[in-house]
Design a protein around this motif. Structure first.
Motif, PDB file in Angstrom:
ATOM      1  N   ASP A  59       0.826  -1.208   0.000  1.00  0.00           N
ATOM      2  CA  ASP A  59       0.000   0.000   0.000  1.00  0.00           C
ATOM      3  C   ASP A  59       0.863   1.260   0.000  1.00  0.00           C
ATOM      4  O   ASP A  59       0.529   2.257  -0.639  1.00  0.00           O
ATOM      5  CB  ASP A  59      -0.913   0.018   1.226  1.00  0.00           C
ATOM      6  CG  ASP A  59      -1.963  -1.078   1.198  1.00  0.00           C
ATOM      7  OD1 ASP A  59      -2.361  -1.476   0.085  1.00  0.00           O
ATOM      8  OD2 ASP A  59      -2.378  -1.530   2.278  1.00  0.00           O
ATOM      9  N   ARG A  60       1.985   1.211   0.706  1.00  0.00           N
ATOM     10  CA  ARG A  60       2.809   2.412   0.882  1.00  0.00           C
ATOM     11  C   ARG A  60       3.888   2.569  -0.192  1.00  0.00           C
ATOM     12  O   ARG A  60       4.181   3.690  -0.607  1.00  0.00           O
ATOM     13  CB  ARG A  60       3.446   2.397   2.262  1.00  0.00           C
ATOM     14  CG  ARG A  60       2.447   2.384   3.409  1.00  0.00           C
ATOM     15  CD  ARG A  60       3.146   2.293   4.751  1.00  0.00           C
ATOM     16  NE  ARG A  60       3.945   3.475   5.011  1.00  0.00           N
ATOM     17  CZ  ARG A  60       4.971   3.517   5.854  1.00  0.00           C
ATOM     18  NH1 ARG A  60       5.327   2.414   6.501  1.00  0.00           N
ATOM     19  NH2 ARG A  60       5.649   4.626   6.027  1.00  0.00           N
ATOM     20  N   GLY A  65       1.666   3.028  -4.792  1.00  0.00           N
ATOM     21  CA  GLY A  65       1.752   3.187  -3.344  1.00  0.00           C
ATOM     22  C   GLY A  65       1.820   4.643  -2.913  1.00  0.00           C
ATOM     23  O   GLY A  65       2.133   5.541  -3.698  1.00  0.00           O
ATOM     24  N   ASN A  66       1.518   4.858  -1.644  1.00  0.00           N
ATOM     25  CA  ASN A  66       1.501   6.198  -1.074  1.00  0.00           C
ATOM     26  C   ASN A  66       2.152   6.144   0.304  1.00  0.00           C
ATOM     27  O   ASN A  66       1.556   5.646   1.260  1.00  0.00           O
ATOM     28  CB  ASN A  66       0.057   6.702  -0.975  1.00  0.00           C
ATOM     29  CG  ASN A  66      -0.042   8.093  -0.400  1.00  0.00           C
ATOM     30  OD1 ASN A  66       0.962   8.730  -0.104  1.00  0.00           O
ATOM     31  ND2 ASN A  66      -1.261   8.581  -0.256  1.00  0.00           N
ATOM     32  N   PRO A  67       3.391   6.636   0.442  1.00  0.00           N
ATOM     33  CA  PRO A  67       4.083   6.557   1.742  1.00  0.00           C
ATOM     34  C   PRO A  67       3.453   7.421   2.826  1.00  0.00           C
ATOM     35  O   PRO A  67       3.789   7.267   3.999  1.00  0.00           O
ATOM     36  CB  PRO A  67       5.501   7.030   1.414  1.00  0.00           C
ATOM     37  CG  PRO A  67       5.360   7.848   0.176  1.00  0.00           C
ATOM     38  CD  PRO A  67       4.239   7.229  -0.599  1.00  0.00           C
ATOM     39  N   ASP A  68       2.527   8.301   2.450  1.00  0.00           N
ATOM     40  CA  ASP A  68       1.890   9.194   3.423  1.00  0.00           C
ATOM     41  C   ASP A  68       0.570   8.646   3.967  1.00  0.00           C
ATOM     42  O   ASP A  68      -0.174   9.370   4.633  1.00  0.00           O
ATOM     43  CB  ASP A  68       1.641  10.573   2.800  1.00  0.00           C
ATOM     44  CG  ASP A  68       2.936  11.264   2.408  1.00  0.00           C
ATOM     45  OD1 ASP A  68       3.939  11.109   3.143  1.00  0.00           O
ATOM     46  OD2 ASP A  68       2.953  11.948   1.364  1.00  0.00           O
ATOM     47  N   LEU A  69       0.265   7.380   3.683  1.00  0.00           N
ATOM     48  CA  LEU A  69      -0.987   6.793   4.161  1.00  0.00           C
ATOM     49  C   LEU A  69      -1.049   6.771   5.685  1.00  0.00           C
ATOM     50  O   LEU A  69      -0.039   6.578   6.369  1.00  0.00           O
ATOM     51  CB  LEU A  69      -1.141   5.359   3.647  1.00  0.00           C
ATOM     52  CG  LEU A  69      -1.497   5.176   2.172  1.00  0.00           C
ATOM     53  CD1 LEU A  69      -1.481   3.701   1.823  1.00  0.00           C
ATOM     54  CD2 LEU A  69      -2.849   5.791   1.851  1.00  0.00           C
TER      55      LEU A  69
END
Length: 217
Positions: A59-60, A65-69
């Motif tokens: 997910d990240r 992906g989005n490392p700010d999740l």
């Protein structure tokens, strides 16, 4: 930490959990459940609790992906009524889950067809489940149906890629040496968006599974 209590004819379950995540810190969760027999095979139940789910590495940092999740945090409530007979049983359950920061895969750039995992501010899953089971000697049958209303409360829209209606039917023969199984699962259509960001609809489907087992000795 969990404890199960019997108070008269009723039962109560209380539990709490502590999660330490190296990225998202410390989180407490809890749940409480209670059940009480009404006579004639009927039993009523109620439950409430919380849940914590951290986004995984895919997910990240995976594709889209989005490392700010942020992690998901849910509050869950349920009411149920069950009936138990000599050879059959039935149940009905109503539930509502409210989720903060639900992780969803969304289209962020229709021009370049770019998707990314993002947090949905507030979401709600409200539904009803029906179940039935019948046992007659070596034959066993079970059926269930679920109706769900998945809502994005932040935008007042339906959450994508979630079927409103699903159902299952299973028939099993359990002999002394042979076991036969047939299971059918059906799922209704889902709402989604196409690669241009326009509303789309994914058709429903059905899966049929057949199985057999033979105990040689």
């Amino acid at each position: 930490l969990q404890d199960q209590l019997r108070i008269g004819a009723g039962e109560v379950l209380l539990a709490t959990g502590y999660n330490h995540h190296e990225t998202f810190g410390n989180r407490w969760t809890w749940n409480a459940e209670a059940g009480y027999p009404l006579g004639a095979g009927l039993r009523v139940s109620a439950a409430a609790g919380t849940a914590f789910h951290a986004p995984d590495g895919t997910d990240r940092f995976g594709w889209g992906g989005n490392p700010d999740l942020e992690p998901e945090f849910a509050r869950e409530y349920a009411l149920g009524l069950a009936w138990q007979g000599a050879a059959q049983s039935a149940r009905i359950d109503a539930y509502e889950n409210r989720i903060d920061d639900l992780v969803e895969y969304v289209l962020i750039d229709p021009t370049n067809f770019i998707y990314q995992t993002q947090n949905v501010g507030r979401a709600r899953l409200r539904g009803l489940e029906l179940g039935y089971r019948f046992d007659l000697g070596a034959w066993h049958a079970a059926a269930s149906a679920t109706w769900t209303d998945p809502r994005n409360l932040s935008t007042a829209t339906t959450l994508p890629r979630r079927a409103r209606r699903t159902g299952t039917l299973e028939v099993r023969y359990q002999g002394s040496a042979i076991e036969l199984l047939a299971a059918l699962r059906a799922s209704g259509p889902r709402s989604d968006v196409d690669d241009f960001g326009l509303p789309a609809r994914t058709a429903g489907y059905a899966l049929l599974a057949l199985g057999a087992r033979w105990r040689v000795t």
